[in-house]
Write a protein that holds these residues in place. Structure first.
Motif, mmCIF file in Angstrom:
data_model
loop_
_atom_site.group_PDB
_atom_site.id
_atom_site.type_symbol
_atom_site.label_atom_id
_atom_site.label_comp_id
_atom_site.label_asym_id
_atom_site.label_seq_id
_atom_site.Cartn_x
_atom_site.Cartn_y
_atom_site.Cartn_z
ATOM 1 N N ILE A 42 0.700 -1.193 0.087
ATOM 2 C CA ILE A 42 0.100 -0.017 -0.169
ATOM 3 C C ILE A 42 0.739 1.386 -0.029
ATOM 4 O O ILE A 42 0.622 2.261 -0.673
ATOM 5 C CB ILE A 42 -0.960 0.062 1.160
ATOM 6 C CG1 ILE A 42 -1.969 -1.032 1.113
ATOM 7 C CG2 ILE A 42 -1.544 1.367 1.493
ATOM 8 C CD1 ILE A 42 -2.839 -1.340 2.411
ATOM 9 N N VAL A 43 1.887 1.007 0.822
ATOM 10 C CA VAL A 43 2.669 2.423 0.746
ATOM 11 C C VAL A 43 3.468 2.641 -0.625
ATOM 12 O O VAL A 43 3.561 3.773 -0.967
ATOM 13 C CB VAL A 43 3.937 2.287 2.033
ATOM 14 C CG1 VAL A 43 4.878 3.159 1.949
ATOM 15 C CG2 VAL A 43 3.073 2.222 3.396
ATOM 16 N N PHE A 44 4.237 1.562 -0.761
ATOM 17 C CA PHE A 44 5.069 1.638 -2.118
ATOM 18 C C PHE A 44 4.286 1.758 -3.322
ATOM 19 O O PHE A 44 4.903 2.178 -4.215
ATOM 20 C CB PHE A 44 5.964 0.504 -2.124
ATOM 21 C CG PHE A 44 6.949 0.536 -1.312
ATOM 22 C CD1 PHE A 44 8.249 1.645 -1.095
ATOM 23 C CD2 PHE A 44 7.042 -0.383 -0.104
ATOM 24 C CE1 PHE A 44 9.063 1.587 -0.143
ATOM 25 C CE2 PHE A 44 8.187 -0.257 0.883
ATOM 26 C CZ PHE A 44 9.003 0.521 0.871
ATOM 27 N N ASN A 52 9.298 5.901 -8.357
ATOM 28 C CA ASN A 52 10.738 5.905 -7.661
ATOM 29 C C ASN A 52 11.340 4.249 -8.231
ATOM 30 O O ASN A 52 10.586 3.500 -7.765
ATOM 31 C CB ASN A 52 10.739 6.144 -6.099
ATOM 32 C CG ASN A 52 12.348 6.130 -5.641
ATOM 33 O OD1 ASN A 52 13.283 5.197 -6.166
ATOM 34 N ND2 ASN A 52 12.530 7.114 -5.037
ATOM 35 N N PRO A 53 12.461 4.319 -8.654
ATOM 36 C CA PRO A 53 12.929 3.001 -9.182
ATOM 37 C C PRO A 53 13.223 2.044 -7.829
ATOM 38 O O PRO A 53 12.890 0.756 -8.062
ATOM 39 C CB PRO A 53 14.549 3.207 -9.572
ATOM 40 C CG PRO A 53 14.307 4.422 -10.171
ATOM 41 C CD PRO A 53 13.387 5.419 -9.484
ATOM 42 N N CYS A 54 13.494 2.629 -6.497
ATOM 43 C CA CYS A 54 13.835 1.869 -5.488
ATOM 44 C C CYS A 54 12.368 1.028 -4.917
ATOM 45 O O CYS A 54 12.386 0.135 -4.486
ATOM 46 C CB CYS A 54 14.166 2.589 -4.400
ATOM 47 S SG CYS A 54 14.968 1.734 -3.084
ATOM 48 N N ARG A 119 20.276 2.212 -4.590
ATOM 49 C CA ARG A 119 20.585 3.198 -3.595
ATOM 50 C C ARG A 119 22.002 3.571 -4.017
ATOM 51 O O ARG A 119 22.374 4.645 -3.637
ATOM 52 C CB ARG A 119 20.440 2.776 -2.428
ATOM 53 C CG ARG A 119 19.109 2.495 -1.912
ATOM 54 C CD ARG A 119 18.246 3.817 -1.652
ATOM 55 N NE ARG A 119 17.628 4.163 -3.011
ATOM 56 C CZ ARG A 119 17.180 5.033 -3.201
ATOM 57 N NH1 ARG A 119 17.222 6.126 -2.551
ATOM 58 N NH2 ARG A 119 16.614 5.498 -4.482
ATOM 59 N N ILE A 120 22.925 2.679 -4.126
ATOM 60 C CA ILE A 120 24.184 3.199 -4.677
ATOM 61 C C ILE A 120 24.382 3.676 -5.818
ATOM 62 O O ILE A 120 25.189 4.735 -5.914
ATOM 63 C CB ILE A 120 25.255 1.783 -4.751
ATOM 64 C CG1 ILE A 120 25.100 1.092 -3.509
ATOM 65 C CG2 ILE A 120 26.563 2.021 -5.398
ATOM 66 C CD1 ILE A 120 25.868 -0.439 -3.820
ATOM 67 N N PHE A 121 23.575 3.574 -6.837
ATOM 68 C CA PHE A 121 23.458 4.400 -8.029
ATOM 69 C C PHE A 121 23.111 6.003 -7.725
ATOM 70 O O PHE A 121 23.633 6.952 -8.099
ATOM 71 C CB PHE A 121 22.424 3.766 -9.132
ATOM 72 C CG PHE A 121 22.824 2.400 -9.626
ATOM 73 C CD1 PHE A 121 24.208 2.109 -9.687
ATOM 74 C CD2 PHE A 121 21.980 1.649 -10.263
ATOM 75 C CE1 PHE A 121 24.705 0.999 -10.127
ATOM 76 C CE2 PHE A 121 22.420 0.554 -10.834
ATOM 77 C CZ PHE A 121 23.783 0.258 -10.817
ATOM 78 N N VAL A 122 21.979 5.924 -6.853
ATOM 79 C CA VAL A 122 21.388 7.154 -6.589
ATOM 80 C C VAL A 122 22.601 8.113 -5.714
ATOM 81 O O VAL A 122 22.420 9.319 -6.070
ATOM 82 C CB VAL A 122 20.164 7.020 -5.762
ATOM 83 C CG1 VAL A 122 19.563 8.392 -5.157
ATOM 84 C CG2 VAL A 122 18.912 6.601 -6.559
ATOM 85 N N GLN A 131 22.568 7.972 -13.482
ATOM 86 C CA GLN A 131 21.747 7.912 -14.390
ATOM 87 C C GLN A 131 21.106 6.584 -14.633
ATOM 88 O O GLN A 131 19.997 6.462 -15.171
ATOM 89 C CB GLN A 131 21.968 8.392 -15.768
ATOM 90 C CG GLN A 131 22.360 10.173 -15.607
ATOM 91 C CD GLN A 131 22.905 10.579 -16.943
ATOM 92 O OE1 GLN A 131 23.263 9.614 -17.915
ATOM 93 N NE2 GLN A 131 23.166 11.680 -17.018
ATOM 94 N N ARG A 132 21.701 5.676 -13.966
ATOM 95 C CA ARG A 132 21.506 4.207 -14.368
ATOM 96 C C ARG A 132 20.015 3.821 -13.312
ATOM 97 O O ARG A 132 19.325 3.048 -13.297
ATOM 98 C CB ARG A 132 22.447 3.208 -13.836
ATOM 99 C CG ARG A 132 23.733 3.237 -14.722
ATOM 100 C CD ARG A 132 24.704 2.328 -14.225
ATOM 101 N NE ARG A 132 25.778 2.352 -15.001
ATOM 102 C CZ ARG A 132 26.001 1.830 -16.193
ATOM 103 N NH1 ARG A 132 24.898 1.006 -16.588
ATOM 104 N NH2 ARG A 132 27.034 1.758 -17.154
ATOM 105 N N SER A 133 19.755 4.927 -12.164
ATOM 106 C CA SER A 133 18.643 4.688 -11.411
ATOM 107 C C SER A 133 17.376 5.035 -12.257
ATOM 108 O O SER A 133 16.874 6.258 -11.859
ATOM 109 C CB SER A 133 18.945 5.518 -10.128
ATOM 110 O OG SER A 133 17.815 5.274 -9.384
ATOM 111 N N THR A 134 16.893 4.170 -12.952
ATOM 112 C CA THR A 134 15.531 4.603 -13.864
ATOM 113 C C THR A 134 14.570 3.663 -13.430
ATOM 114 O O THR A 134 15.021 2.607 -13.485
ATOM 115 C CB THR A 134 15.807 5.029 -15.093
ATOM 116 O OG1 THR A 134 16.338 3.525 -15.723
ATOM 117 C CG2 THR A 134 17.065 5.875 -15.531
ATOM 118 N N ARG A 135 13.309 4.006 -13.763
ATOM 119 C CA ARG A 135 12.199 2.887 -13.864
ATOM 120 C C ARG A 135 12.489 1.866 -14.889
ATOM 121 O O ARG A 135 12.151 0.722 -14.570
ATOM 122 C CB ARG A 135 10.808 3.682 -13.967
ATOM 123 C CG ARG A 135 10.557 4.537 -12.838
ATOM 124 C CD ARG A 135 8.954 5.450 -13.138
ATOM 125 N NE ARG A 135 8.151 4.323 -13.148
ATOM 126 C CZ ARG A 135 6.989 4.725 -13.692
ATOM 127 N NH1 ARG A 135 6.546 5.892 -14.148
ATOM 128 N NH2 ARG A 135 5.904 3.729 -14.019
#
Length: 203
Positions: A42-44, A52-54, A119-122, A131-135
């Motif tokens: 429900i939250v995510f 957010n990709p994460c 999280r490392i990417f971000v 830029q690798r942190s994408t949907r």
């Protein structure tokens, strides 16, 4: 004779304790796990977070956990706590059970590791790495990873069987021999590597 009788009574008491533990504790753990997964989903899946990709990784993680609860803990609770085990009477169900348990047991930490890598990417100081942190990349990793592990664990659909341990005692498990050795070593390597990767990604 008294020692043998005492040992038998001890074993019987331990079996009874195990049975009652699963009868009471199993449903409680399933309920807590289900509520936890549902609340996380429900939250995510909120509009502000699902972009957010994460969050995408955590959605996949909670879905895998939910499926693992009902493929593993439910079957174990019914089998040990209530002596209901359909998998020892039907080979197809036996193989499907082992396959789903093995698959979701791997997918759950896999998605969590992907979230840690994201999280490392971000937080990277390198713009190209951020830029690798994408949907799109998240969906691609989940899709490819899920397909890979689904194929990797397909051996459970072939190399598993219903074994007779004693009169009126059957067990749905992997076939003995090289395959069982492989599964044993794989389990150790998987758990160890998962722990190490989580530690490394968390540093």
């Amino acid at each position: 004779m008294s020692l043998a009788s005492s040992a038998s009574e001890t074993i019987a008491a331990m079996k009874a304790a195990q049975k009652y533990l699963y009868q009471c504790g199993g449903p409680i753990l399933m309920l807590i796990g289900t509520i936890g997964c549902m609340l996380n989903l429900i939250v995510f899946t909120q509009k502000a977070l699902r972009k957010n990709p994460c969050s995408i990784y955590f959605i996949a993680y909670n879905v895998a956990n939910f499926l693992y609860i009902y493929s593993s803990l439910l079957a174990l609770t019914l089998s040990v706590g209530y002596s209901i085990d359909v998998s020892i009477y039907n080979l197809i169900i036996c193989r499907l059970r082992l396959y789903t348990v093995s698959l979701f047991n791997t997918l759950s930490p896999f998605y969590l590791i992907l979230a840690s890598v994201d999280r490392i990417f971000v937080t990277s100081s390198n713009a190209l790495t951020r830029q690798r942190s994408t949907r799109r990349f998240a969906y691609l990793c989940i899709l490819i990873g899920t397909l890979f592990w689904a194929l990797f664990h397909s051996h459970a659909l072939i190399a598993s069987n219903i074994r007779q341990l004693a009169p009126n005692a059957f067990l749905c498990y992997f076939q003995q021999g090289i395959h069982l050795v492989f599964v044993s070593y794989y389990a150790v390597i998987k758990e160890t590597s998962t722990l190490l990767l989580m530690i490394i990604c968390g540093l």
